[in-house]
Design a protein around this motif. Structure first.
Motif, PDB file in Angstrom:
ATOM      1  N   GLU A 215       1.018  -1.234   0.096  1.00 39.90           N
ATOM      2  CA  GLU A 215       0.001   0.122   0.034  1.00 39.90           C
ATOM      3  C   GLU A 215       0.862   1.266   0.077  1.00 39.90           C
ATOM      4  O   GLU A 215       0.483   2.343  -0.445  1.00 39.90           O
ATOM      5  CB  GLU A 215      -0.785   0.031   1.274  1.00 39.90           C
ATOM      6  N   VAL A 216       2.051   1.116   0.724  1.00 42.23           N
ATOM      7  CA  VAL A 216       2.877   2.358   0.680  1.00 42.23           C
ATOM      8  C   VAL A 216       3.957   2.391  -0.603  1.00 42.23           C
ATOM      9  O   VAL A 216       4.723   1.382  -0.547  1.00 42.23           O
ATOM     10  CB  VAL A 216       3.501   2.314   2.020  1.00 42.23           C
ATOM     11  N   PRO A 217       3.973   3.384  -1.562  1.00 43.30           N
ATOM     12  CA  PRO A 217       4.697   3.344  -2.324  1.00 43.30           C
ATOM     13  C   PRO A 217       6.301   3.497  -2.104  1.00 43.30           C
ATOM     14  O   PRO A 217       6.619   4.249  -0.939  1.00 43.30           O
ATOM     15  CB  PRO A 217       4.457   4.360  -3.550  1.00 43.30           C
ATOM     16  N   LEU A 218       7.249   2.571  -2.391  1.00 47.91           N
ATOM     17  CA  LEU A 218       8.715   2.702  -1.990  1.00 47.91           C
ATOM     18  C   LEU A 218       9.255   3.994  -2.269  1.00 47.91           C
ATOM     19  O   LEU A 218       9.912   4.529  -1.417  1.00 47.91           O
ATOM     20  CB  LEU A 218       9.439   1.456  -2.553  1.00 47.91           C
ATOM     21  N   ASP A 219       9.039   4.623  -3.365  1.00 54.77           N
ATOM     22  CA  ASP A 219       9.522   5.716  -4.053  1.00 54.77           C
ATOM     23  C   ASP A 219       9.265   7.094  -2.912  1.00 54.77           C
ATOM     24  O   ASP A 219       9.934   7.678  -2.725  1.00 54.77           O
ATOM     25  CB  ASP A 219       9.228   5.957  -5.306  1.00 54.77           C
ATOM     26  N   TYR A 220       7.980   6.890  -2.520  1.00 55.80           N
ATOM     27  CA  TYR A 220       7.501   7.956  -1.684  1.00 55.80           C
ATOM     28  C   TYR A 220       8.194   7.939  -0.326  1.00 55.80           C
ATOM     29  O   TYR A 220       8.301   9.018   0.231  1.00 55.80           O
ATOM     30  CB  TYR A 220       5.967   7.502  -1.377  1.00 55.80           C
ATOM     31  N   VAL A 221       8.610   6.719   0.440  1.00 58.87           N
ATOM     32  CA  VAL A 221       9.269   6.781   1.419  1.00 58.87           C
ATOM     33  C   VAL A 221      10.626   6.879   1.420  1.00 58.87           C
ATOM     34  O   VAL A 221      11.254   7.243   2.184  1.00 58.87           O
ATOM     35  CB  VAL A 221       8.869   5.381   2.450  1.00 58.87           C
ATOM     36  N   LEU A 222      11.365   6.670   0.171  1.00 58.36           N
ATOM     37  CA  LEU A 222      12.674   6.966  -0.041  1.00 58.36           C
ATOM     38  C   LEU A 222      13.222   8.293  -0.659  1.00 58.36           C
ATOM     39  O   LEU A 222      14.013   8.379  -1.150  1.00 58.36           O
ATOM     40  CB  LEU A 222      13.195   5.719  -0.886  1.00 58.36           C
ATOM     41  N   PHE A 223      12.150   8.985  -0.554  1.00 56.97           N
ATOM     42  CA  PHE A 223      12.469  10.368  -1.200  1.00 56.97           C
ATOM     43  C   PHE A 223      12.974  10.362  -2.852  1.00 56.97           C
ATOM     44  O   PHE A 223      13.575  11.101  -3.391  1.00 56.97           O
ATOM     45  CB  PHE A 223      13.843  11.064  -0.839  1.00 56.97           C
ATOM     46  N   GLN A 224      12.573   9.233  -3.499  1.00 56.50           N
ATOM     47  CA  GLN A 224      12.562   9.019  -4.908  1.00 56.50           C
ATOM     48  C   GLN A 224      11.687   9.811  -5.613  1.00 56.50           C
ATOM     49  O   GLN A 224      10.535  10.112  -5.020  1.00 56.50           O
ATOM     50  CB  GLN A 224      12.602   7.667  -5.087  1.00 56.50           C
ATOM     51  N   GLU A 284      20.852  -1.239  -0.061  1.00 62.70           N
ATOM     52  CA  GLU A 284      20.382  -0.396  -1.499  1.00 62.70           C
ATOM     53  C   GLU A 284      19.213   0.553  -0.624  1.00 62.70           C
ATOM     54  O   GLU A 284      19.461   1.970  -1.145  1.00 62.70           O
ATOM     55  CB  GLU A 284      19.732  -1.093  -2.358  1.00 62.70           C
ATOM     56  N   ASN A 285      18.422   0.230  -0.096  1.00 61.14           N
ATOM     57  CA  ASN A 285      17.071   1.277   0.246  1.00 61.14           C
ATOM     58  C   ASN A 285      17.856   2.052   1.338  1.00 61.14           C
ATOM     59  O   ASN A 285      17.442   3.059   1.523  1.00 61.14           O
ATOM     60  CB  ASN A 285      16.023   0.514   0.992  1.00 61.14           C
ATOM     61  N   ALA A 286      18.377   1.313   2.152  1.00 57.81           N
ATOM     62  CA  ALA A 286      19.177   2.230   3.374  1.00 57.81           C
ATOM     63  C   ALA A 286      20.034   3.364   2.584  1.00 57.81           C
ATOM     64  O   ALA A 286      20.006   4.563   3.307  1.00 57.81           O
ATOM     65  CB  ALA A 286      19.754   1.376   4.299  1.00 57.81           C
ATOM     66  N   GLY A 287      20.651   3.130   1.805  1.00 55.05           N
ATOM     67  CA  GLY A 287      21.553   4.256   1.171  1.00 55.05           C
ATOM     68  C   GLY A 287      20.593   5.019   0.335  1.00 55.05           C
ATOM     69  O   GLY A 287      21.188   6.246   0.284  1.00 55.05           O
ATOM     70  N   LEU A 288      19.500   4.687  -0.170  1.00 57.81           N
ATOM     71  CA  LEU A 288      19.136   5.887  -0.785  1.00 57.81           C
ATOM     72  C   LEU A 288      18.288   6.761  -0.101  1.00 57.81           C
ATOM     73  O   LEU A 288      17.944   7.877  -0.058  1.00 57.81           O
ATOM     74  CB  LEU A 288      17.908   4.854  -1.881  1.00 57.81           C
ATOM     75  N   TYR A 289      17.588   6.148   1.112  1.00 62.60           N
ATOM     76  CA  TYR A 289      16.985   6.842   2.136  1.00 62.60           C
ATOM     77  C   TYR A 289      17.747   8.051   2.589  1.00 62.60           C
ATOM     78  O   TYR A 289      17.551   9.289   2.736  1.00 62.60           O
ATOM     79  CB  TYR A 289      16.254   5.858   3.042  1.00 62.60           C
ATOM     80  N   ASN A 290      19.038   7.660   3.235  1.00 61.77           N
ATOM     81  CA  ASN A 290      20.010   8.538   3.927  1.00 61.77           C
ATOM     82  C   ASN A 290      20.638   9.648   2.734  1.00 61.77           C
ATOM     83  O   ASN A 290      20.766  10.829   3.270  1.00 61.77           O
ATOM     84  CB  ASN A 290      21.094   7.750   4.691  1.00 61.77           C
ATOM     85  N   GLU A 291      21.010   8.831   1.730  1.00 58.41           N
ATOM     86  CA  GLU A 291      21.432  10.017   0.477  1.00 58.41           C
ATOM     87  C   GLU A 291      20.468  10.937   0.082  1.00 58.41           C
ATOM     88  O   GLU A 291      20.808  12.030   0.173  1.00 58.41           O
ATOM     89  CB  GLU A 291      21.927   9.231  -0.607  1.00 58.41           C
ATOM     90  N   ASN A 292      19.212  10.570  -0.160  1.00 56.85           N
ATOM     91  CA  ASN A 292      18.248  11.663  -0.425  1.00 56.85           C
ATOM     92  C   ASN A 292      17.998  12.632   0.605  1.00 56.85           C
ATOM     93  O   ASN A 292      17.789  13.587   0.305  1.00 56.85           O
ATOM     94  CB  ASN A 292      17.091  10.828  -1.027  1.00 56.85           C
TER      95      ASN A 292
END
Length: 383
Positions: A215-224, A284-292
């Motif tokens: 239900e929760v889009p991954l891009d939305y939570v990862l600042f993508q 990968e997700n942790a890197g995207l979250y913190n980098e963004n």
């Protein structure tokens, strides 16, 4: 500009070897949580060098570890220190509160820059209603002690809350606190407004994604890049969940009659590893979250509801902590492994000095030159 520095710093039989490798400067104004529930972490003096190589100047501790506070003397690093929940009852006693401040805070001032004390952590996440009733009184007693000692202009008092103090978090403009916490939070908010201290929240979009990955889009939570969501009441567009969570807290505070309190994020992060049922816990997700997230902080962004107030964030956490209880994710929030190796690449590089063990003879031969190099090193760091 990069600093190129070669030095050997000796203490007893242990030397810290500082290489001439270039250090990439972070300089984003981000804070970092320095947790220590582990048995394999580097010494505070080495951590001090690592954080300064990243140009991180704000650190949050969960206690008042004197070893850490001494290691960061004269470094211009601002510290939030913590009083654990187990201290709350004692801190309602003015004498015990004064003794704690005299023993754990005052000796480190002003050489270590302690700017805030968090009295308790996520107290309302516990089911201990007696602890709930101690929280505000403990905060007030610690603050009054700081006033009596003339330290209240340097050090403020607050506490950190879990996001589950909210009963409504979406849409952000409808944010509301849980009814069973109403009387406690109303009094705490009045205290924040009185002493002008921030309201701290620990906000983790990861939890929302883990619980409802379909239900929760991954891009939305990862600042993508994503289409975002629109608050139907304000028509404000949110392109990430963290900002929506922060604005929901602002709305809940406003519903209690306050528009004079700043919300800050005392913890947020993403685990690089988890158990089988912990969906999304990957490097990968942790890197995207913190980098963004770091990019947003560098841009001094505000939330849609508070566009002129740059969001203030402490990332969780500096190191993986191998003794933390709970699911695997709890032990894998670190940006670094204890040996100083990055867990994943977020576009920045710090340096953790290596430990080199020397013989007594080597130590004696190097003592004079080491002393001189220490002075040079200290000068360059402070320049």
């Amino acid at each position: 500009m990069f600093l190129f520095l070669s030095a050997i710093l000796c203490d007893s039989l242990v030397c810290i070897l500082v290489s001439d490798s270039p250090v990439q400067i972070l300089g984003l104004g981000v804070g970092i949580n320095y947790g220590q529930i582990a048995n394999n972490l580097p010494s505070p003096s080495r951590v001090s060098y690592l954080l300064r190589s990243l140009n991180i100047s704000r650190v949050k501790l969960y206690d008042a570890d004197p070893n850490v506070l001494v290691a960061f003397s004269n470094t211009n690093v601002d510290f939030i220190i913590g009083l654990g929940n187990e201290y709350l009852q004692n801190m309602t006693d003015p004498i015990k509160a004064q003794n704690w401040v005299l023993q754990r805070v005052q000796p480190h001032l002003p050489q270590t820059r302690i700017t805030s004390i968090t009295v308790g952590n996520e107290v309302f996440k516990t089911n201990d209603h007696q602890l709930w009733s101690y929280l505000l009184l403990a905060m007030q007693t610690v603050y009054n002690t700081l006033v009596d000692l003339g330290l209240d202009k340097q050090v403020t008092v607050t506490t950190a809350h879990s996001l589950d103090i909210l009963s409504v978090s979406y849409p952000p403009s409808a944010g509301a606190f849980r009814q069973d916490l109403g009387e406690y939070l109303h009094a705490i908010l009045n205290f924040h407004a009185q002493i002008k201290s921030p309201f701290l929240i620990n906000a983790y979009p990861y939890f929302a994604y883990k619980d409802k990955p379909n239900e929760v889009p991954l891009d939305y939570v990862l600042f993508q890049p994503n289409q975002g969501t629109v608050d139907p009441i304000t028509n404000l567009i949110y392109d990430n969940m963290l900002y929506a969570q922060v604005d929901a807290v602002y709305s809940a505070i406003k519903a209690m009659g306050h528009t004079d309190i700043e919300v800050r994020v005392s913890e947020t992060g993403w685990p690089s590893k988890g158990d089988e049922n912990e969906v999304g816990a990957t490097p990968e997700n942790a890197g995207l979250y913190n980098e963004n997230l770091l990019k947003r902080i560098e841009e001094k962004q505000g939330t849609p509801g508070k566009p002129n107030v740059p969001i203030d964030i402490y990332v969780f956490a500096l190191f993986n902590e191998n003794l933390k209880p709970g699911p695997a994710s709890e032990r894998n929030y670190g940006l670094y492994y204890p040996d100083g190796t990055p867990v994943y690449n977020i576009g920045v590089q710090g340096y953790l000095p290596e430990l080199v063990y020397s013989s007594p003879g080597t130590k004696n031969a190097l003592s004079v030159s080491s002393a001189l190099l220490i002075l040079v090193f200290a000068y360059l760091i402070s320049a």
